[in-house]
Write a protein that holds these residues in place. Sequence first.
Motif, short mmCIF file in Angstrom:
data_model
loop_
_atom_site.label_atom_id
_atom_site.label_comp_id
_atom_site.label_asym_id
_atom_site.label_seq_id
_atom_site.Cartn_x
_atom_site.Cartn_y
_atom_site.Cartn_z
N UNK A 284 0.81 -1.22 0.00
CA UNK A 284 0.00 0.00 0.00
C UNK A 284 0.84 1.27 0.00
N UNK A 285 2.12 1.13 -0.37
CA UNK A 285 2.99 2.30 -0.49
C UNK A 285 2.88 2.89 -1.90
N UNK A 286 2.79 4.21 -1.98
CA UNK A 286 2.85 4.86 -3.28
C UNK A 286 4.32 5.03 -3.67
N UNK A 287 4.56 5.53 -4.86
CA UNK A 287 5.92 5.75 -5.31
C UNK A 287 6.67 6.71 -4.39
N UNK A 288 5.93 7.55 -3.71
CA UNK A 288 6.56 8.55 -2.85
C UNK A 288 7.30 7.91 -1.68
N UNK A 289 6.74 6.84 -1.12
CA UNK A 289 7.35 6.23 0.07
C UNK A 289 7.75 4.78 -0.13
N UNK A 290 7.48 4.20 -1.29
CA UNK A 290 7.82 2.80 -1.52
C UNK A 290 9.33 2.62 -1.52
N UNK A 291 9.83 1.47 -1.06
CA UNK A 291 11.27 1.20 -1.10
C UNK A 291 11.80 1.32 -2.53
N UNK A 292 12.96 1.90 -2.67
CA UNK A 292 13.54 2.11 -3.99
C UNK A 292 14.23 0.87 -4.54
N UNK A 293 14.44 -0.11 -3.69
CA UNK A 293 15.09 -1.34 -4.13
C UNK A 293 14.18 -2.52 -3.87
N UNK A 294 14.45 -3.62 -4.52
CA UNK A 294 13.62 -4.82 -4.39
C UNK A 294 13.95 -5.61 -3.13
N UNK A 295 15.03 -5.23 -2.44
CA UNK A 295 15.42 -5.96 -1.25
C UNK A 295 16.16 -7.25 -1.62
N UNK A 296 16.45 -8.04 -0.59
CA UNK A 296 17.18 -9.29 -0.80
C UNK A 296 16.34 -10.24 -1.65
N UNK A 297 16.87 -10.64 -2.78
CA UNK A 297 16.13 -11.53 -3.68
C UNK A 297 16.75 -12.93 -3.73
N UNK B 161 -7.94 -3.73 7.25
CA UNK B 161 -9.31 -4.24 7.23
C UNK B 161 -10.16 -3.67 6.10
N UNK B 162 -9.76 -2.55 5.54
CA UNK B 162 -10.48 -2.01 4.38
C UNK B 162 -10.34 -2.94 3.18
N UNK B 163 -9.27 -3.75 3.17
CA UNK B 163 -9.00 -4.64 2.05
C UNK B 163 -9.07 -6.12 2.42
N UNK B 164 -9.16 -6.42 3.71
CA UNK B 164 -9.26 -7.81 4.14
C UNK B 164 -10.43 -7.95 5.12
N UNK B 165 -11.63 -7.98 4.57
CA UNK B 165 -12.85 -8.21 5.33
C UNK B 165 -13.25 -9.66 5.12
N UNK B 166 -14.25 -10.17 5.84
CA UNK B 166 -14.50 -11.62 5.82
C UNK B 166 -14.65 -12.23 4.43
N UNK B 167 -15.42 -11.61 3.55
CA UNK B 167 -15.62 -12.19 2.22
C UNK B 167 -14.30 -12.25 1.45
N UNK C 262 -6.24 -3.41 16.08
CA UNK C 262 -7.19 -4.52 15.92
C UNK C 262 -7.29 -5.01 14.47
N UNK C 263 -6.52 -4.41 13.58
CA UNK C 263 -6.34 -5.02 12.27
C UNK C 263 -5.70 -6.40 12.39
N UNK C 264 -5.06 -6.65 13.55
CA UNK C 264 -4.37 -7.93 13.77
C UNK C 264 -5.24 -8.97 14.45
N UNK C 265 -6.54 -8.69 14.63
CA UNK C 265 -7.38 -9.61 15.41
C UNK C 265 -7.72 -10.88 14.64
N UNK C 266 -7.19 -11.00 13.43
CA UNK C 266 -7.33 -12.24 12.68
C UNK C 266 -5.97 -12.97 12.60
#
Length: 510
Positions: free
Chosen positions: A151-164, A202-208, A294-298
């Motif tokens: 959910x990071x935009x280009x403004x704050x997303x990591x500039x590298x792919x990290x350890x691959x 939770x906006x993107x991970x609801x029960x359905x 409480x996003x972690x309650x699952x």
Amino acid sequence: MSTSAGYQSPVVTVASALPKRRVDSSVLIVPVVSGGDGEEGSEARAAVVAGPHLDADAVAEIEAALQALGAKGGSEQLTRVVVPALPVTSVLAVGLGKSRDDWSAETIRRAAGAAARSLSGVEHVITTLSDLDLEATIEGLVLGAYRFSEFRSEKTAPKDAGVRKITVLAPDTKAATKDAAAHAEAVAAAVATARDFVNTPPSHLFPVEFAKRAKALGEAAGLQVEVLDEKALARDGYGGIVGVGKGSSRPPRLVRLAHLGGGRKGKKVALVGKGITFDTGGISIKPAANMHHMTSDMGGAAAVIATVLLAARRRLPIDVVAYVPMAENMPSATAQRPGDVLTQYGGITVEVLNTDAEGRLILADAIARACEDAPDYLIETSTLTGAQTVALGARTPGVMGSDDFRDRVAGISQAVGENGWAMPLPEELKDDLKSTVADLANVSGSRFAGMLVAGTYLREFVADGVEWAHIDVAAPAYNSGGPWGYTPKGGTGVPTRTMFAVLEDIAANG
């Protein structure tokens, strides 16, 4: 193994020697200790724990560079140096603390994780930590490298792919060594899957949506999958799941995922995980401070899904059937009220005195249904009670259940580094759950022993003859503080490694 757009674990390979040619964007991770020869009074300095993959000249060069920087080799202390003679961009020394003959797997796992967390911009990691413990090294590196940036935009997303890519050095590349590496890689990837679920808002991970993702992953892994919607839940008498879900515009679900690997004579294990995709407390609403956690309650559901997927991936020779109830606990005109009575699956009636004690209501339905499959063992995990945090702190799960199986689960949890601690279920606590109008109340009138009271409630729904354990991970499933070892801020994936290790123990020993 990952959720849709989630974290992609690095590729792990095993090698018997350092590469002959220089590897771009690479770091060699080496373990060091503090104190040189370890003698009392000796000057504190970093000394390389030399294995078969570094010759004396390489060790001397690394130690000279570390000494020039004043590195001391303290536990998880990181020092990065350039050693031109080696075929890597740089060398990262990670401290193991004071010198001794051996280190625990958890010490190696945390050191590897701390190293991986520091390597922004590095694509390829090579390490001699694996000379001490290959599997712990891989788990630590993969989990330390974990990042969640969906959910990071280009403004704050990591500039590298990290350890691959991760290359672990081992004395040989025989089948047994490669299988050990594959095992560790699979376990770490499963933990990352659980983390992805917990970190998805939770906006993107609801029960359905949660059920949809679980189904897709299950089918891809070859599991039998069944999903009950709100109409089927009401029809079949899942009063706890329906009751908790009544306050939300997003209806509840119950997901069943089955790995049938045991044949007619194999052991059967049921897994149950709490899937409250967001918990406001309902009408008994929570304080606003930190409610976003409480996003972690699952977290329990996330770990259960990851574990049954891993059981299929590793082809465990036992039956593992997961029941995952999913609901959103919201206040509204349709929400259940304190004082309402509902009927749990199987017929037990419950007076709901506190709508914020909702996890036990959905779990009771799932436990009762799971017991209809006649499992030999049942493991349930959930972010169940704030009382777990009060009793045991942020990193220690509470384990309750049948005495022998509880102790077995807690011991295995400690062995894999998730540190579960056995807790009792005193018989007198059942009296605290008496209701004046129903079979049970969902909370007691006492402010004490909240974790144990919740365990006592759940015990009422476990069928006779089923060995069971409940793992309360209210705090351990979600790190709200700073990262440490291989544990990032946010979802931790606890207790995925515990549950899978228990399944492996059952597969091996019954």
